[in-house]
Design an enzyme around this catalytic site. Structure first.
Site, PDB file in Angstrom:
ATOM      1  N   TYR A 151      -7.892  -9.242   6.271  1.00  0.00           N
ATOM      2  CA  TYR A 151      -6.468  -8.921   6.215  1.00  0.00           C
ATOM      3  C   TYR A 151      -5.841  -8.936   7.607  1.00  0.00           C
ATOM      4  O   TYR A 151      -4.719  -9.435   7.800  1.00  0.00           O
ATOM      5  CB  TYR A 151      -6.228  -7.564   5.560  1.00  0.00           C
ATOM      6  CG  TYR A 151      -4.767  -7.163   5.576  1.00  0.00           C
ATOM      7  CD1 TYR A 151      -3.820  -7.930   4.902  1.00  0.00           C
ATOM      8  CD2 TYR A 151      -4.331  -6.051   6.288  1.00  0.00           C
ATOM      9  CE1 TYR A 151      -2.469  -7.591   4.925  1.00  0.00           C
ATOM     10  CE2 TYR A 151      -2.990  -5.698   6.309  1.00  0.00           C
ATOM     11  CZ  TYR A 151      -2.063  -6.469   5.631  1.00  0.00           C
ATOM     12  OH  TYR A 151      -0.728  -6.131   5.661  1.00  0.00           O
ATOM     13  N   ARG A 158      -0.285 -15.164   9.981  1.00  0.00           N
ATOM     14  CA  ARG A 158       1.078 -15.123   9.442  1.00  0.00           C
ATOM     15  C   ARG A 158       2.093 -15.022  10.570  1.00  0.00           C
ATOM     16  O   ARG A 158       3.096 -15.763  10.591  1.00  0.00           O
ATOM     17  CB  ARG A 158       1.242 -13.939   8.494  1.00  0.00           C
ATOM     18  CG  ARG A 158       2.680 -13.714   8.032  1.00  0.00           C
ATOM     19  CD  ARG A 158       2.782 -12.615   6.988  1.00  0.00           C
ATOM     20  NE  ARG A 158       2.232 -11.346   7.431  1.00  0.00           N
ATOM     21  CZ  ARG A 158       2.177 -10.244   6.682  1.00  0.00           C
ATOM     22  NH1 ARG A 158       2.618 -10.280   5.435  1.00  0.00           N
ATOM     23  NH2 ARG A 158       1.663  -9.126   7.161  1.00  0.00           N
ATOM     24  N   TYR A 210       3.200   0.011  13.437  1.00  0.00           N
ATOM     25  CA  TYR A 210       1.874   0.612  13.327  1.00  0.00           C
ATOM     26  C   TYR A 210       1.160   0.573  14.674  1.00  0.00           C
ATOM     27  O   TYR A 210       1.283  -0.400  15.426  1.00  0.00           O
ATOM     28  CB  TYR A 210       1.029  -0.148  12.312  1.00  0.00           C
ATOM     29  CG  TYR A 210       1.292   0.202  10.855  1.00  0.00           C
ATOM     30  CD1 TYR A 210       2.113   1.248  10.490  1.00  0.00           C
ATOM     31  CD2 TYR A 210       0.681  -0.531   9.848  1.00  0.00           C
ATOM     32  CE1 TYR A 210       2.332   1.560   9.162  1.00  0.00           C
ATOM     33  CE2 TYR A 210       0.890  -0.230   8.512  1.00  0.00           C
ATOM     34  CZ  TYR A 210       1.719   0.813   8.176  1.00  0.00           C
ATOM     35  OH  TYR A 210       1.925   1.113   6.858  1.00  0.00           O
ATOM     36  N   ARG A 223       9.846  -2.018   3.826  1.00  0.00           N
ATOM     37  CA  ARG A 223       9.311  -1.232   2.700  1.00  0.00           C
ATOM     38  C   ARG A 223       9.982  -1.607   1.377  1.00  0.00           C
ATOM     39  O   ARG A 223       9.368  -1.502   0.320  1.00  0.00           O
ATOM     40  CB  ARG A 223       9.489   0.259   2.956  1.00  0.00           C
ATOM     41  CG  ARG A 223       8.752   0.788   4.164  1.00  0.00           C
ATOM     42  CD  ARG A 223       7.253   0.737   3.969  1.00  0.00           C
ATOM     43  NE  ARG A 223       6.545   1.283   5.136  1.00  0.00           N
ATOM     44  CZ  ARG A 223       5.225   1.277   5.293  1.00  0.00           C
ATOM     45  NH1 ARG A 223       4.466   0.735   4.342  1.00  0.00           N
ATOM     46  NH2 ARG A 223       4.671   1.775   6.367  1.00  0.00           N
ATOM     47  N   GLU A 323      -2.158   0.652  -5.509  1.00  0.00           N
ATOM     48  CA  GLU A 323      -0.890   0.297  -4.874  1.00  0.00           C
ATOM     49  C   GLU A 323       0.079  -0.124  -5.970  1.00  0.00           C
ATOM     50  O   GLU A 323      -0.332  -0.684  -6.994  1.00  0.00           O
ATOM     51  CB  GLU A 323      -1.098  -0.836  -3.865  1.00  0.00           C
ATOM     52  CG  GLU A 323       0.161  -1.297  -3.154  1.00  0.00           C
ATOM     53  CD  GLU A 323      -0.135  -2.260  -2.017  1.00  0.00           C
ATOM     54  OE1 GLU A 323      -0.895  -1.875  -1.098  1.00  0.00           O
ATOM     55  OE2 GLU A 323       0.374  -3.402  -2.048  1.00  0.00           O
TER      56      GLU A 323
END
Length: 330
Positions: A151, A158, A210, A223, A323
């Protein structure tokens, strides 16, 4: 916080958000329906279809047979393919998707970079379309340690592929690990001719802020995204994260209740009505098959009547067991 006067009053000069529904149907039967922007099937048992508007997602649904997810607009739809990208457009909306085999590019980081480079180039041809919502499905999402976790390498790739494309703000997004064909990366998106309004969660640190412990490249997503007509909220993948830390490690029920608290905080910060209703399609991604029945039971208690697809999927942090993402229509 977005002001309520801006959110709940539908802007009639802006295109209405596509209708998102779950339906039992065959992919081929949807081709002739008016306004068909996209249809998503789930799992290996779903019939295939060569229509560019169709995507068979490599996630298995715990409920069989699984319904299709259908996106419809109030307009005629045109569709086609542009190199690796399949697309459809109508009524001011655009669906685009691609599927890539990591073995063709040398791993997940290089594949993610190629995928987002292709999407950025494709979107640049569309003359100002705004990307509002993206879904990413990745095999073996938690394999690898530290910065070598898949990830985290996906996030690196990305970001390299996106470049400055999201310099004015990130779209809403989901990244989930699938248990389908190894090496398969699937990405699809919804874009519109008008910009939405990104919504953050006051209970959480924004993902792009983060700290370093979560990888060299912070995840790039909002979000949630309030749609241009202020008639719907597209909710990103939401789990039991408080601040920037995962909460309730090993406790499925506590994680699920924390997730629902985060969803309510998002609705409040977007000035959307509290709770979800029968027109609010959600997906719940469950890591362990043994937990599926308990997740279903809790969601039926907490969200009675709400359409929820229960999917077998791995959350991007290995300690997180569930999730939820989806839509809240005004």
């Amino acid at each position: 916080m977005v002001q309520a006067s801006e959110t709940l009053q539908v802007q009639h000069d802006l295109p209405r958000t596509p209708r998102i529904t779950y339906r039992m149907a065959e992919p081929s039967s949807l081709r002739t329906e008016s306004g068909m922007l996209a249809a998503l099937g789930f799992g290996a048992g779903t019939a295939d279809c060569d229509d560019p508007r169709w995507l068979r997602v490599a996630l298995e649904c715990f409920d069989a047979p699984a319904p299709l997810e259908v996106w419809q607009v109030d307009a005629d739809v045109v569709y086609g393919r542009d190199e690796e990208v399949r697309w459809s457009a109508g009524g001011g909306w655009l669906f685009a998707a691609l599927e890539l085999d990591e073995r063709d590019f040398g791993g997940i980081e290089q594949t993610a970079r190629h995928a987002y480079t292709q999407l950025r180039r494709f979107m640049s041809k569309r003359g100002g379309c705004c990307v509002l919502r993206i879904w990413n499905y990745i095999a073996d999402i938690n394999h690898g340690a530290g910065d070598a976790e898949r990830y985290k390498k996906f996030c690196d790739g990305r970001a390299a592929g996106v470049g400055d494309f999201f310099a004015n703000g990130f779209p809403a997004a989901t990244a989930i690990g699938h248990h389908g064909p190894a090496h398969l990366l699937q990405i699809y998106l919804l874009a519109g001719i008008d910009a939405g309004c990104a919504v953050e969660n006051p209970r959480q640190v924004s993902a792009w802020r983060y700290p370093r412990q979560y990888g060299r490249t912070s995840p790039g997503f909002a979000r949630a995204m309030l749609m241009p007509a202020r008639d719907a909220l597209a909710i990103s993948g939401t789990a039991a994260v408080v601040g920037h830390a995962s909460a309730h490690e090993g406790d499925l029920e506590a994680q699920l209740h924390e997730t629902l608290a985060n969803l309510e905080a998002l609705l409040a910060n977007a000035d959307m009505p509290a709770g979800f209703d029968t027109h609010s399609p959600l997906k719940a991604y469950v890591r362990r098959t043994i937990d599926a029945s308990r997740v279903r039971e809790i969601l039926q208690q907490r969200l009675p009547g709400v359409p929820v697809l229960l999917m077998h999927g791995d959350v991007c942090r290995s300690e997180l067991l569930v999730e939820i993402d989806g839509w809240r229509f005004a």
